[in-house]
Design a protein around this motif. Sequence first.
Motif, PDB file in Angstrom:
ATOM      1  N   PHE A   1      17.260 103.422 132.236  1.00 32.20           N
ATOM      2  CA  PHE A   1      16.482 102.534 131.375  1.00 32.20           C
ATOM      3  C   PHE A   1      15.238 102.075 132.129  1.00 32.20           C
ATOM      4  CE2 PHE A   1      20.751 101.664 129.449  1.00 32.20           C
ATOM      5  CZ  PHE A   1      20.451 102.103 128.168  1.00 32.20           C
ATOM      6  N   GLU A   2      14.289 101.530 131.375  1.00 30.45           N
ATOM      7  CA  GLU A   2      13.091 100.973 131.986  1.00 30.45           C
ATOM      8  C   GLU A   2      13.009  99.494 131.679  1.00 30.45           C
ATOM      9  OE1 GLU A   2       8.324 101.383 131.383  1.00 30.45           O
ATOM     10  OE2 GLU A   2       9.431 103.270 131.687  1.00 30.45           O
ATOM     11  N   SER A   3      12.706  98.702 132.694  1.00 28.75           N
ATOM     12  CA  SER A   3      12.580  97.253 132.529  1.00 28.75           C
ATOM     13  C   SER A   3      11.419  96.761 133.393  1.00 28.75           C
ATOM     14  CB  SER A   3      13.881  96.553 132.936  1.00 28.75           C
ATOM     15  OG  SER A   3      13.753  95.151 132.829  1.00 28.75           O
TER      16      SER A   3
ATOM     17  N   GLY B   1       8.493  97.765 133.630  1.00 30.74           N
ATOM     18  CA  GLY B   1       7.751  98.860 134.242  1.00 30.74           C
ATOM     19  C   GLY B   1       8.499  99.612 135.323  1.00 30.74           C
ATOM     20  N   LYS B   2       9.757  99.231 135.565  1.00 31.63           N
ATOM     21  CA  LYS B   2      10.550  99.905 136.591  1.00 31.63           C
ATOM     22  C   LYS B   2      11.784 100.549 135.963  1.00 31.63           C
ATOM     23  CE  LYS B   2       9.214  96.824 140.390  1.00 31.63           C
ATOM     24  NZ  LYS B   2       9.710  95.898 141.452  1.00 31.63           N
ATOM     25  N   GLU B   3      12.166 101.703 136.481  1.00 31.28           N
ATOM     26  CA  GLU B   3      13.360 102.386 136.005  1.00 31.28           C
ATOM     27  C   GLU B   3      14.579 101.948 136.803  1.00 31.28           C
ATOM     28  OE1 GLU B   3      12.671 106.581 136.217  1.00 31.28           O
ATOM     29  OE2 GLU B   3      11.582 106.623 134.305  1.00 31.28           O
ATOM     30  N   PHE B   4      15.714 101.878 136.121  1.00 34.35           N
ATOM     31  CA  PHE B   4      16.962 101.608 136.834  1.00 34.35           C
ATOM     32  C   PHE B   4      18.085 102.418 136.194  1.00 34.35           C
ATOM     33  CE2 PHE B   4      17.130  98.692 133.296  1.00 34.35           C
ATOM     34  CZ  PHE B   4      18.473  98.589 132.963  1.00 34.35           C
TER      35      PHE B   4
ATOM     36  N   ILE C   1      29.421 108.295 125.362  1.00 34.89           N
ATOM     37  CA  ILE C   1      30.560 109.133 124.975  1.00 34.89           C
ATOM     38  C   ILE C   1      30.730 109.127 123.456  1.00 34.89           C
ATOM     39  CG2 ILE C   1      33.072 109.419 125.155  1.00 34.89           C
ATOM     40  CD1 ILE C   1      32.829 108.142 127.967  1.00 34.89           C
ATOM     41  N   GLY C   2      30.512 107.954 122.846  1.00 32.98           N
ATOM     42  CA  GLY C   2      30.673 107.818 121.403  1.00 32.98           C
ATOM     43  C   GLY C   2      29.544 108.423 120.594  1.00 32.98           C
ATOM     44  N   GLY C   3      28.450 108.801 121.242  1.00 38.91           N
ATOM     45  CA  GLY C   3      27.336 109.417 120.531  1.00 38.91           C
ATOM     46  C   GLY C   3      26.298 108.436 120.032  1.00 38.91           C
ATOM     47  N   TYR C   4      26.367 107.171 120.482  1.00 41.07           N
ATOM     48  CA  TYR C   4      25.412 106.163 120.043  1.00 41.07           C
ATOM     49  C   TYR C   4      24.185 106.083 120.941  1.00 41.07           C
ATOM     50  CZ  TYR C   4      29.397 104.585 117.289  1.00 41.07           C
ATOM     51  OH  TYR C   4      30.463 104.533 116.429  1.00 41.07           O
ATOM     52  N   LEU C   5      24.274 106.693 122.126  1.00 34.02           N
ATOM     53  CA  LEU C   5      23.212 106.609 123.112  1.00 34.02           C
ATOM     54  C   LEU C   5      23.096 107.963 123.798  1.00 34.02           C
ATOM     55  CD1 LEU C   5      21.313 104.407 124.306  1.00 34.02           C
ATOM     56  CD2 LEU C   5      23.078 103.974 126.030  1.00 34.02           C
ATOM     57  N   LEU C   6      21.880 108.470 123.882  1.00 35.97           N
ATOM     58  CA  LEU C   6      21.654 109.788 124.469  1.00 35.97           C
ATOM     59  C   LEU C   6      21.594 109.677 125.995  1.00 35.97           C
ATOM     60  CD1 LEU C   6      21.030 112.749 123.588  1.00 35.97           C
ATOM     61  CD2 LEU C   6      18.611 112.168 123.882  1.00 35.97           C
ATOM     62  N   PRO C   7      22.386 110.467 126.718  1.00 35.93           N
ATOM     63  CA  PRO C   7      22.336 110.419 128.185  1.00 35.93           C
ATOM     64  C   PRO C   7      21.003 110.932 128.719  1.00 35.93           C
ATOM     65  CG  PRO C   7      24.296 111.606 127.405  1.00 35.93           C
ATOM     66  CD  PRO C   7      23.388 111.429 126.239  1.00 35.93           C
ATOM     67  N   THR C   8      20.615 110.448 129.885  1.00 34.80           N
ATOM     68  CA  THR C   8      19.462 111.010 130.573  1.00 34.80           C
ATOM     69  C   THR C   8      19.812 112.391 131.119  1.00 34.80           C
ATOM     70  OG1 THR C   8      18.706 108.787 131.174  1.00 34.80           O
ATOM     71  CG2 THR C   8      17.798 110.636 132.432  1.00 34.80           C
TER      72      THR C   8
END
Length: 256
Positions: A14-16, A18-21, A54-61
Amino acid sequence: MSSVLSVKKLRKVFESNGKEFDAVDDISFDVHAGEIVSLLGPNGAGKTTTVSMIGGYLLPTSGEVVINGKNRYKNKIKPKVGVVLGGELGFYGRATALDNLLFFADLARVPRRQQRQEALRVLDLVELTDVANKKVQFFSKGMKQRLHIARALLGNPPLLLLDEPTSGLDVEISTEIRKIIKQLADQGAAILLTSHTMSEIESLADRILLIGAGKIFTSGTVAEIIKQSDVHHIDRPATLEESYLAIAPQLRRSEQ
C-alpha cells in the motif's frame, strides 16, 4: 494430504503519505480439509488484508492463492470460498432471512432449482429455521452473525474464511458459533480463522500462524506456541494468552 488452500509468497503493498509499505510481506502457508488454522497477531499485522486477498476482495501485489488446485487470480472460473466478515451490514434489512439467502444463493452459483432447499439447509445448520420468514432488520447482532455464517455456507464451499466471527457477541452466542465452526471442520471444511479471543483460538485452532508486520513470525499447534514462548508455572500449564503476550513484543518490534 493435499491442501484446500495454498498461499505462496503472497504480498500486498500500500501507499501512505507518498511512501510504500508492505501490509503483507511474502507469506506462505497451507490449510487442509478438516483443519482450522488461525492467523494471530496485533492490529495492523496484516491478518484482514490476507483474508481479503484470499477471498478475492483485494488484488495481491504478487504471489499466488491456490484453492483446490486453481489459482484464484489466473483461472477464469472463481473457486468457491465462504467468507464471514461479520458486522451489522451485508443483508437487506427489509427482506426476510430466507429471501436474503435466496438472493445470495444465486450469487454463489447454486442451481436455481436447488436454491430454496439450499437456503433452508444452511438456516438449519445455524439454527435460524424458526426465523426464516422474519425480516433481518429485526434480528439481534448474534442472529445476524449466524446469518453471515449461513450465507458463507451456501453451495458447500470447501474453504471458509472467518474474520473475527464472534467479535462483539455475548458469551452464549459466541459459544454457539464456535460449536458451528468446529462442526464445519469435522465435516471436512478447511477454515482460516482470525480472532483476538485467545480462548476461541485455543479451543478451535489445529494450527496457529503468529503474524507481525505482514510476516509469519512462527507457527505451530497451541502446545507448540506455548512451548516456544518459554512461559512456565509451577502449579499449572501456561495459557495461550500468557504465551502470546510473552511473544507479542517481538511481533511489534518486527512492525517497526
